[in-house]
Design a protein around this motif. Structure first.
Motif, PDB file in Angstrom:
ATOM      1  N   ARG A 132       0.912  -1.266   0.168  1.00 29.71           N
ATOM      2  CA  ARG A 132       0.008  -0.084  -0.047  1.00 29.71           C
ATOM      3  C   ARG A 132       0.805   1.089   0.205  1.00 29.71           C
ATOM      4  O   ARG A 132       0.437   2.401  -0.520  1.00 29.71           O
ATOM      5  CB  ARG A 132      -1.134  -0.074   1.334  1.00 29.71           C
ATOM      6  CG  ARG A 132      -1.888   1.188   1.265  1.00 29.71           C
ATOM      7  CD  ARG A 132      -2.922   1.276   0.226  1.00 29.71           C
ATOM      8  NE  ARG A 132      -3.676   0.181   0.159  1.00 29.71           N
ATOM      9  CZ  ARG A 132      -4.836  -0.114   0.954  1.00 29.71           C
ATOM     10  NH1 ARG A 132      -5.166   0.814   1.524  1.00 29.71           N
ATOM     11  NH2 ARG A 132      -5.423  -1.230   0.968  1.00 29.71           N
ATOM     12  N   MET A 133       2.089   1.208   0.509  1.00 27.54           N
ATOM     13  CA  MET A 133       3.000   2.416   0.489  1.00 27.54           C
ATOM     14  C   MET A 133       3.448   2.666  -0.916  1.00 27.54           C
ATOM     15  O   MET A 133       3.713   3.899  -0.861  1.00 27.54           O
ATOM     16  CB  MET A 133       4.038   2.088   1.333  1.00 27.54           C
ATOM     17  CG  MET A 133       4.029   1.940   2.755  1.00 27.54           C
ATOM     18  SD  MET A 133       5.699   1.205   3.906  1.00 27.54           S
ATOM     19  CE  MET A 133       6.617   2.634   3.521  1.00 27.54           C
ATOM     20  N   SER A 134       3.246   1.847  -1.830  1.00 22.08           N
ATOM     21  CA  SER A 134       3.891   2.109  -3.092  1.00 22.08           C
ATOM     22  C   SER A 134       2.627   2.673  -3.988  1.00 22.08           C
ATOM     23  O   SER A 134       2.747   3.007  -5.210  1.00 22.08           O
ATOM     24  CB  SER A 134       4.675   1.084  -3.640  1.00 22.08           C
ATOM     25  OG  SER A 134       3.952   0.128  -3.822  1.00 22.08           O
ATOM     26  N   GLU A 135       1.330   2.476  -3.404  1.00 27.55           N
ATOM     27  CA  GLU A 135       0.200   2.808  -4.111  1.00 27.55           C
ATOM     28  C   GLU A 135      -0.510   4.288  -3.864  1.00 27.55           C
ATOM     29  O   GLU A 135      -0.524   4.501  -2.700  1.00 27.55           O
ATOM     30  CB  GLU A 135      -0.900   1.719  -4.033  1.00 27.55           C
ATOM     31  CG  GLU A 135      -0.387   0.236  -4.203  1.00 27.55           C
ATOM     32  CD  GLU A 135      -1.433  -0.779  -3.633  1.00 27.55           C
ATOM     33  OE1 GLU A 135      -1.289  -2.025  -3.927  1.00 27.55           O
ATOM     34  OE2 GLU A 135      -2.616  -0.333  -3.067  1.00 27.55           O
ATOM     35  N   PRO A 136      -0.752   4.848  -4.972  1.00 26.90           N
ATOM     36  CA  PRO A 136      -1.659   6.137  -4.639  1.00 26.90           C
ATOM     37  C   PRO A 136      -2.843   6.038  -3.899  1.00 26.90           C
ATOM     38  O   PRO A 136      -3.515   4.907  -4.133  1.00 26.90           O
ATOM     39  CB  PRO A 136      -1.894   6.577  -5.930  1.00 26.90           C
ATOM     40  CG  PRO A 136      -1.955   5.570  -6.730  1.00 26.90           C
ATOM     41  CD  PRO A 136      -1.061   4.401  -6.567  1.00 26.90           C
ATOM     42  N   SER A 137      -3.340   6.752  -2.930  1.00 33.02           N
ATOM     43  CA  SER A 137      -4.416   6.858  -1.944  1.00 33.02           C
ATOM     44  C   SER A 137      -4.950   8.285  -1.911  1.00 33.02           C
ATOM     45  O   SER A 137      -4.318   9.060  -1.802  1.00 33.02           O
ATOM     46  CB  SER A 137      -4.249   6.084  -0.906  1.00 33.02           C
ATOM     47  OG  SER A 137      -3.284   6.522  -0.084  1.00 33.02           O
ATOM     48  N   ALA A 138      -6.254   8.164  -1.865  1.00 32.90           N
ATOM     49  CA  ALA A 138      -6.760   9.722  -1.434  1.00 32.90           C
ATOM     50  C   ALA A 138      -6.709   9.720  -0.200  1.00 32.90           C
ATOM     51  O   ALA A 138      -6.988   8.931   0.765  1.00 32.90           O
ATOM     52  CB  ALA A 138      -8.457   9.707  -2.119  1.00 32.90           C
ATOM     53  N   ARG A 139      -6.592  11.081   0.357  1.00 31.39           N
ATOM     54  CA  ARG A 139      -6.514  11.368   1.580  1.00 31.39           C
ATOM     55  C   ARG A 139      -7.763  12.404   2.087  1.00 31.39           C
ATOM     56  O   ARG A 139      -8.241  13.057   1.189  1.00 31.39           O
ATOM     57  CB  ARG A 139      -5.242  12.296   1.980  1.00 31.39           C
ATOM     58  CG  ARG A 139      -3.996  11.493   1.702  1.00 31.39           C
ATOM     59  CD  ARG A 139      -2.612  12.335   2.094  1.00 31.39           C
ATOM     60  NE  ARG A 139      -1.457  11.713   2.011  1.00 31.39           N
ATOM     61  CZ  ARG A 139      -0.419  12.248   2.508  1.00 31.39           C
ATOM     62  NH1 ARG A 139      -0.276  13.607   2.662  1.00 31.39           N
ATOM     63  NH2 ARG A 139       0.770  11.446   2.315  1.00 31.39           N
ATOM     64  N   PRO A 140      -8.171  11.920   3.264  1.00 29.59           N
ATOM     65  CA  PRO A 140      -9.476  12.757   3.870  1.00 29.59           C
ATOM     66  C   PRO A 140      -8.872  14.455   3.841  1.00 29.59           C
ATOM     67  O   PRO A 140      -7.927  14.702   4.176  1.00 29.59           O
ATOM     68  CB  PRO A 140      -9.944  12.045   5.070  1.00 29.59           C
ATOM     69  CG  PRO A 140      -8.507  11.532   5.382  1.00 29.59           C
ATOM     70  CD  PRO A 140      -7.691  11.096   4.231  1.00 29.59           C
ATOM     71  N   THR A 141     -10.010  15.038   3.910  1.00 33.89           N
ATOM     72  CA  THR A 141      -9.810  16.450   4.068  1.00 33.89           C
ATOM     73  C   THR A 141     -10.990  16.811   5.218  1.00 33.89           C
ATOM     74  O   THR A 141     -11.937  16.314   5.491  1.00 33.89           O
ATOM     75  CB  THR A 141      -9.881  17.412   2.846  1.00 33.89           C
ATOM     76  OG1 THR A 141     -11.264  17.035   2.488  1.00 33.89           O
ATOM     77  CG2 THR A 141      -8.822  16.821   1.762  1.00 33.89           C
ATOM     78  N   GLY A 142     -10.976  18.326   5.473  1.00 34.66           N
ATOM     79  CA  GLY A 142     -11.927  18.579   6.360  1.00 34.66           C
ATOM     80  C   GLY A 142     -12.135  17.878   7.869  1.00 34.66           C
ATOM     81  O   GLY A 142     -11.051  17.468   8.457  1.00 34.66           O
ATOM     82  N   ALA A 143     -13.336  17.536   7.952  1.00 34.46           N
ATOM     83  CA  ALA A 143     -13.564  16.686   9.168  1.00 34.46           C
ATOM     84  C   ALA A 143     -13.107  15.354   9.100  1.00 34.46           C
ATOM     85  O   ALA A 143     -13.085  14.885  10.240  1.00 34.46           O
ATOM     86  CB  ALA A 143     -15.236  16.916   9.503  1.00 34.46           C
ATOM     87  N   GLY A 144     -12.721  14.933   8.002  1.00 39.30           N
ATOM     88  CA  GLY A 144     -12.101  13.655   7.792  1.00 39.30           C
ATOM     89  C   GLY A 144     -10.681  13.493   8.464  1.00 39.30           C
ATOM     90  O   GLY A 144     -10.387  12.298   8.343  1.00 39.30           O
ATOM     91  N   VAL A 145     -10.070  14.514   8.557  1.00 43.18           N
ATOM     92  CA  VAL A 145      -8.695  14.098   8.994  1.00 43.18           C
ATOM     93  C   VAL A 145      -8.605  13.707  10.548  1.00 43.18           C
ATOM     94  O   VAL A 145      -9.373  14.212  11.387  1.00 43.18           O
ATOM     95  CB  VAL A 145      -7.988  15.643   8.903  1.00 43.18           C
ATOM     96  CG1 VAL A 145      -6.477  15.652   9.513  1.00 43.18           C
ATOM     97  CG2 VAL A 145      -7.788  16.044   7.447  1.00 43.18           C
ATOM     98  N   GLY A 146      -7.771  12.822  10.851  1.00 41.46           N
ATOM     99  CA  GLY A 146      -7.789  12.331  12.078  1.00 41.46           C
ATOM    100  C   GLY A 146      -7.679  13.358  13.145  1.00 41.46           C
ATOM    101  O   GLY A 146      -6.638  14.491  13.035  1.00 41.46           O
TER     102      GLY A 146
END
Length: 450
Positions: A132-146
């Protein structure tokens, strides 16, 4: 590029091999993979560290990685690895991250991952995280950030658990113990746990400054605790490593008591109380033959695994067994811990002394260790050495000579181009001779390094 994960997490020279960028990427991928099992809630992670200086930097990176993947983070601060594993289960977290290089010198550091319940990860999950470290992934924004907050009662939660699991409420009054904390993660909690249990505690190397962890002290340097036991006329000494997942001991005379002897003492205690499931102990192939002989005499079966506490843990879980560990002092009591716990082991050992009125030397005398010689031979192809006819012939000859009075083990190193030759025999002279002969045969096999 080789596999990122080693036998116990990801480890390397901090800020050179183990960088903040690597820590952040690893934590984010771990949160994504481990949280995929249950998408019904926002994932939660517990983060702990030992006191080495680079832990502060890596804690920040790991925390950022987890939050960037949408995981809420509980910062437990400096505490032992087994405490972190306990908290993951106790808080019903989705994962845990322990930043520690255990017994390694201060410049090193490591990242150990735990799944829900506080269990170490199988190879398949580690491989999934690495992919997974080498795969692109969408990151949460706004209230989705931890979100990130501290866990101020982390140590107290663990102490309460320890005292209930370690002594069952029995007092250790009358037991004087020296504890060498290795200037590590247990520098506050280990002395406090033993004092609360009623013991008279002398703590040494319990003043971590970020730079002195494992520096000439702890479980890899028993001379310091031996001297302190003699000076203070203590009943025993306990030596932890930097993250306190292991425990070695010395008796009142200063004689070392290793993991095999500790397991023998605890196995008989558990058998006596009816808690030793299937009358079985789990140990690695490196445990001394003396442990097998002592347990056979007591009616206890010993199941062996490959070297590494993760393999002991797998066998314990698969068979539902109650006790396992390694000669190095990693001892696991699955009824109370999901990983090796040096503090729990020490409490159980002292509780056995208090309950029986016997000294540690008397309890440990159940096991007579055979002389054990280990020789490391550098090679260019460790797999070829293991299958070389001349080497196999030499091993067979040695096994015939020893019969059931000793043992020969050739084991390729898991991390280096080395073949480890281990020989146990009735006398040190015989063990030295056989080990030397086998090492020489390996050198003559044509696969010698350099």
């Amino acid at each position: 590029m080789g596999r990122l994960f080693g036998t116990d997490g990801v480890r390397g020279l901090a800020n050179a091999e183990l960088t903040p960028e690597l820590g952040m990427a690893l934590a984010a991928s771990a949160a994504q993979v481990l949280a995929e099992r249950d998408r019904s809630h926002r994932p939660r992670a517990v983060v702990g560290r030992d006191p080495r200086a680079s832990g502060e930097m890596l804690e920040a990176a790991v925390t950022a990685g987890l939050a960037s993947a949408g995981a809420d983070v509980l910062l437990a601060g400096v505490l032992p690895t087994p405490a972190l594993a306990f908290l993951v289960g106790d808080l019903d977290a989705d994962l845990g991250v322990m930043i520690s290089a255990s017994h390694n010198p201060m410049p090193d550091n490591g990242i150990k991952l735990f799944a829900e319940g506080g269990h170490k990860l199988p190879d398949t999950v580690e491989d999934a995280i690495e992919r997974r470290m080498s795969e692109p992934s969408a990151r949460p924004t706004g209230a989705g950030v931890g979100r990130v907050r501290e866990l101020p009662d982390a140590g107290e939660r663990y102490l309460r658990h320890l005292l209930a699991a370690g002594t069952g409420g029995a007092s250790l009054a009358g037991v004087r113990v020296v504890v060498d904390c290795a200037n590590g993660a247990a520098s506050e909690l280990a002395p406090e746990a033993y004092r609360r249990a009623g013991a008279d505690v002398i703590a040494i190397h319990a003043a971590p400054d970020g730079l002195n962890i494992n520096d000439g002290c702890g479980s890899t340097h028993l001379d310091k605790v031996i001297a302190a036991v003699r000076e203070h006329r203590a009943d025993l000494g306990i030596a932890h490593d930097g993250d306190a997942d292991r425990c070695l001991a010395v008796d009142a005379s200063g004689a070392p008591v290793d993991g095999d002897q500790i397991m023998a003492v605890l196995a008989l205690a558990l058998r006596e109380s009816g808690e030793l499931t299937k009358d079985t102990l789990v140990a690695t192939v490196m445990s001394n033959l003396g442990l097998h002989l002592a347990m056979r005499a007591a009616g206890v079966e010993v199941r062996t695994t490959a070297v590494g506490d993760r393999y002991v843990l797998e066998e314990l879980r698969a068979g539902g067994y109650a006790l396992g560990g390694e000669q190095s002092g990693h001892v696991v009591l699955p009824g109370h811990a999901t990983t090796g716990d040096g503090l729990l082991t020490a409490l159980r050992l002292m509780a056995r002394m208090a309950a029986t009125g016997r000294s540690l030397a008397q309890l440990a005398s159940v096991l007579t260790a055979l002389p054990q010689v280990l020789v490391n031979v550098p090679v260019t192809d460790k797999a070829a050495v293991a299958s070389a006819p001349e080497v196999r012939e030499a091993v067979a000859k040695a096994e015939v000579e020893l019969g059931d009075t000793g043992r020969v083990l050739l084991r390729p190193s898991g991390t280096e181009q080395l073949v480890r030759v281990m020989v146990e025999a009735p006398t040190r002279t015989q063990a030295d001779r056989i080990a030397g002969d086998l090492a020489q045969r390996i050198r003559e096999s044509g696969h010698l390094s350099g």
